[in-house]
Design a protein around this motif. Sequence first.
Motif, PDB file in Angstrom:
ATOM      1  N   GLU A  76     -54.620  44.143  46.594  1.00  0.00           N
ATOM      2  CA  GLU A  76     -53.546  43.317  46.245  1.00  0.00           C
ATOM      3  C   GLU A  76     -53.914  41.947  46.396  1.00  0.00           C
ATOM      4  O   GLU A  76     -53.129  41.040  45.765  1.00  0.00           O
ATOM      5  CB  GLU A  76     -52.481  43.691  47.384  1.00  0.00           C
ATOM      6  CG  GLU A  76     -51.834  44.851  47.363  1.00  0.00           C
ATOM      7  CD  GLU A  76     -50.890  45.366  48.346  1.00  0.00           C
ATOM      8  OE1 GLU A  76     -50.675  44.813  49.279  1.00  0.00           O
ATOM      9  OE2 GLU A  76     -49.833  45.882  47.807  1.00  0.00           O
ATOM     10  N   SER A  98     -50.843  43.707  33.263  1.00  0.00           N
ATOM     11  CA  SER A  98     -49.917  43.310  34.244  1.00  0.00           C
ATOM     12  C   SER A  98     -50.262  43.542  35.630  1.00  0.00           C
ATOM     13  O   SER A  98     -51.143  44.167  35.903  1.00  0.00           O
ATOM     14  CB  SER A  98     -48.774  44.126  33.977  1.00  0.00           C
ATOM     15  OG  SER A  98     -48.803  45.764  34.165  1.00  0.00           O
ATOM     16  N   THR A  99     -49.287  42.973  36.424  1.00  0.00           N
ATOM     17  CA  THR A  99     -49.709  43.247  38.286  1.00  0.00           C
ATOM     18  C   THR A  99     -48.434  43.415  38.705  1.00  0.00           C
ATOM     19  O   THR A  99     -47.399  43.512  38.229  1.00  0.00           O
ATOM     20  CB  THR A  99     -50.211  41.620  38.543  1.00  0.00           C
ATOM     21  OG1 THR A  99     -49.305  40.581  38.352  1.00  0.00           O
ATOM     22  CG2 THR A  99     -51.604  41.389  37.858  1.00  0.00           C
ATOM     23  N   GLY A 100     -48.682  43.758  39.883  1.00  0.00           N
ATOM     24  CA  GLY A 100     -47.224  43.665  40.909  1.00  0.00           C
ATOM     25  C   GLY A 100     -46.412  45.082  40.604  1.00  0.00           C
ATOM     26  O   GLY A 100     -46.990  46.035  40.106  1.00  0.00           O
ATOM     27  N   GLU A 101     -45.084  44.709  40.640  1.00  0.00           N
ATOM     28  CA  GLU A 101     -44.067  45.749  39.990  1.00  0.00           C
ATOM     29  C   GLU A 101     -43.987  46.202  38.685  1.00  0.00           C
ATOM     30  O   GLU A 101     -44.006  47.480  38.435  1.00  0.00           O
ATOM     31  CB  GLU A 101     -42.596  45.313  40.476  1.00  0.00           C
ATOM     32  CG  GLU A 101     -41.498  46.489  40.432  1.00  0.00           C
ATOM     33  CD  GLU A 101     -41.936  47.561  41.416  1.00  0.00           C
ATOM     34  OE1 GLU A 101     -41.535  48.730  41.028  1.00  0.00           O
ATOM     35  OE2 GLU A 101     -42.550  47.357  42.481  1.00  0.00           O
ATOM     36  N   THR A 102     -44.321  45.282  37.845  1.00  0.00           N
ATOM     37  CA  THR A 102     -44.442  45.632  36.484  1.00  0.00           C
ATOM     38  C   THR A 102     -45.443  46.634  36.117  1.00  0.00           C
ATOM     39  O   THR A 102     -45.338  47.726  35.483  1.00  0.00           O
ATOM     40  CB  THR A 102     -44.889  44.479  35.476  1.00  0.00           C
ATOM     41  OG1 THR A 102     -43.728  43.503  35.910  1.00  0.00           O
ATOM     42  CG2 THR A 102     -44.816  44.751  34.199  1.00  0.00           C
ATOM     43  N   TRP A 103     -46.742  46.397  36.842  1.00  0.00           N
ATOM     44  CA  TRP A 103     -47.900  47.496  36.638  1.00  0.00           C
ATOM     45  C   TRP A 103     -47.612  48.562  37.573  1.00  0.00           C
ATOM     46  O   TRP A 103     -47.751  50.020  36.992  1.00  0.00           O
ATOM     47  CB  TRP A 103     -49.154  46.695  37.177  1.00  0.00           C
ATOM     48  CG  TRP A 103     -50.274  47.847  37.665  1.00  0.00           C
ATOM     49  CD1 TRP A 103     -50.957  48.409  36.886  1.00  0.00           C
ATOM     50  CD2 TRP A 103     -50.521  48.363  39.053  1.00  0.00           C
ATOM     51  NE1 TRP A 103     -51.860  49.393  37.591  1.00  0.00           N
ATOM     52  CE2 TRP A 103     -51.531  49.392  39.049  1.00  0.00           C
ATOM     53  CE3 TRP A 103     -49.956  48.169  40.357  1.00  0.00           C
ATOM     54  CZ2 TRP A 103     -52.104  50.073  39.779  1.00  0.00           C
ATOM     55  CZ3 TRP A 103     -50.498  48.961  41.614  1.00  0.00           C
ATOM     56  CH2 TRP A 103     -51.602  49.891  41.026  1.00  0.00           C
ATOM     57  N   LEU A 104     -46.806  48.666  38.704  1.00  0.00           N
ATOM     58  CA  LEU A 104     -46.696  49.801  39.549  1.00  0.00           C
ATOM     59  C   LEU A 104     -45.704  50.556  38.736  1.00  0.00           C
ATOM     60  O   LEU A 104     -45.859  51.840  38.733  1.00  0.00           O
ATOM     61  CB  LEU A 104     -46.267  49.460  40.784  1.00  0.00           C
ATOM     62  CG  LEU A 104     -45.998  50.555  41.859  1.00  0.00           C
ATOM     63  CD1 LEU A 104     -47.326  51.343  42.013  1.00  0.00           C
ATOM     64  CD2 LEU A 104     -45.435  50.136  43.133  1.00  0.00           C
ATOM     65  N   SER A 105     -44.582  50.199  38.156  1.00  0.00           N
ATOM     66  CA  SER A 105     -43.834  51.011  37.499  1.00  0.00           C
ATOM     67  C   SER A 105     -44.374  51.630  36.254  1.00  0.00           C
ATOM     68  O   SER A 105     -44.017  53.065  35.973  1.00  0.00           O
ATOM     69  CB  SER A 105     -42.668  50.293  36.986  1.00  0.00           C
ATOM     70  OG  SER A 105     -41.542  50.858  36.337  1.00  0.00           O
ATOM     71  N   GLN A 106     -45.117  51.144  35.570  1.00  0.00           N
ATOM     72  CA  GLN A 106     -45.744  51.468  34.366  1.00  0.00           C
ATOM     73  C   GLN A 106     -46.727  52.655  34.883  1.00  0.00           C
ATOM     74  O   GLN A 106     -46.686  53.694  34.135  1.00  0.00           O
ATOM     75  CB  GLN A 106     -46.608  50.550  33.704  1.00  0.00           C
ATOM     76  CG  GLN A 106     -45.602  49.558  32.821  1.00  0.00           C
ATOM     77  CD  GLN A 106     -46.530  48.596  32.140  1.00  0.00           C
ATOM     78  OE1 GLN A 106     -47.239  48.949  31.031  1.00  0.00           O
ATOM     79  NE2 GLN A 106     -46.043  47.503  32.037  1.00  0.00           N
ATOM     80  N   ARG A 108     -46.603  54.551  37.458  1.00  0.00           N
ATOM     81  CA  ARG A 108     -45.789  55.727  37.936  1.00  0.00           C
ATOM     82  C   ARG A 108     -45.355  56.615  36.752  1.00  0.00           C
ATOM     83  O   ARG A 108     -45.027  57.620  37.134  1.00  0.00           O
ATOM     84  CB  ARG A 108     -44.885  55.346  38.981  1.00  0.00           C
ATOM     85  CG  ARG A 108     -45.149  54.896  40.330  1.00  0.00           C
ATOM     86  CD  ARG A 108     -44.029  54.222  41.123  1.00  0.00           C
ATOM     87  NE  ARG A 108     -44.233  53.813  42.459  1.00  0.00           N
ATOM     88  CZ  ARG A 108     -43.594  52.821  43.170  1.00  0.00           C
ATOM     89  NH1 ARG A 108     -42.379  52.253  42.544  1.00  0.00           N
ATOM     90  NH2 ARG A 108     -43.836  52.697  44.354  1.00  0.00           N
ATOM     91  N   GLU A 249     -34.196  52.503  31.207  1.00  0.00           N
ATOM     92  CA  GLU A 249     -34.293  51.159  31.991  1.00  0.00           C
ATOM     93  C   GLU A 249     -33.179  50.466  31.355  1.00  0.00           C
ATOM     94  O   GLU A 249     -32.452  49.599  31.969  1.00  0.00           O
ATOM     95  CB  GLU A 249     -35.474  50.536  32.022  1.00  0.00           C
ATOM     96  CG  GLU A 249     -35.479  49.331  32.748  1.00  0.00           C
ATOM     97  CD  GLU A 249     -36.819  48.791  32.678  1.00  0.00           C
ATOM     98  OE1 GLU A 249     -37.209  47.899  32.069  1.00  0.00           O
ATOM     99  OE2 GLU A 249     -37.821  49.236  33.548  1.00  0.00           O
TER     100      GLU A 249
END
Length: 456
Positions: A76, A98-106, A108, A249
């Motif tokens: 992180e 991407s990073t952060g929540e944008t990366w994590l959402s994709q 998942r 979304e």
Amino acid sequence: MTVTQEFDSRVRPARNGPKGAPVVGIAHELRKDPLNYFVGLMEEYGDVVEFNIGLTPVVMLNSPDAVKHVLQDRFEDYPKSRFYRAFKPVLGRSIFTSTGETWLSQRRTASPCFGGARFEVMAERIVGATAKMLDRWDGFDRAGEPVEIVHEMMRLTLDGVTQALLDMDFIENYDEVHDALTVILRETEKRVWSVAPPPDWFALMTRPRYRQAVDTIDRVVRGIINERRRNPRDSDGLLTTLIEAHDAEGSGDESLLKDQVVAMIATGHESTACALAWAFYLVTQHGDVRDRLYEEVDNALGGRDPQAADLPALQYTGMVFEEAMRLYPPVWTISRVATMDDEVSGVKIPKGTTVMLSPYAMHRNRDIWPEPEKFMPERFHPDAVAQRPRYSYFPFGGGPRVCLGNRFAMMEAKIMMAMVIQRYRLSVMPGQEIVAEPMITLRPRNGIAMGLEKRR
């Protein structure tokens, strides 16, 4: 090789590394031969090398513990560096950039599509794509013509990934997509190592072929998305999953959906194709490896097409592919940026420093890999793997951001290699100079022409 350069008193010398030139640092030397240059840095300076690329301070880390620290333990605090900005015109805000929540959402959203109940279906589609290619090769064989193995592997993996993951036939778009991606990769590689990379809009405005290539990818992928919306399928494939997640979304941001699909197509076939091309080349140069492959494939398959259940029996085939990726890792360098002060391998890493990890160099570390330039698939026997540090080998990256498709890529490679080996004996046509071209991926420059001989 010697990597030291003339010292200039106006440049603060690095604590342990080449001093470089004023303003540009090591940029000029790096462009000449980046692969051997990074290996030379590792061999001359050891586990930690400090230098500048332009005005960007860089620390190159060359030990498994340091790689683990950056990619896993403190991932992180080490997001992707400014060098990845060069990918923005084509990959936008996809999972790759991407990073952060944008990366994590994709991540998942996409993860379930790479395994589970779909694995056998994906294997069947990979078999189907490979069978089509081999039937086409029969025509080359009858005409006594060679095949260009890089081109063929690019076409095959694009067909495989789009059928297996996206649940669609993409092969009619192959030529324009392949040509466009080649232009984009070469331009992106130039921008990555540029001392002062131009902004995206300027690069697109001043390089017509680059702009046309980006527009081609954009047009083709938007067409794919629109076609699936017009003709939805009862499918849990990746394309349907991405569209459904995007629509649920309700953001209405079609460019983000397009970026996601582009990333899956571009990154999902390019790296595997490069590794397969190198694997087949290396096999042609080592008769003992080739003969052992024949024996394994013939015993495991008995002349029939492979299935997902056959993958464990193709152990040596997987070892050959992994050793090819050791010598020629498709993604040959990885960079991150420190977002806070840190210390790695006893060296302080100030906030804002770019951290560089080179699989190509690390995979040639003589302390870990005896005779590193020698092609030895036995290095990847499970017993040998257990003796090495985890991050001595990282062709798929590592940690939470490890390549999402690594298991898929290994399955795909085993099936494709087994089916080719089962039908054909390959040989490198004479008169070629086989040289690695360090673009964003590590392709054989000018391809490799190979002759075909039907196995009896």
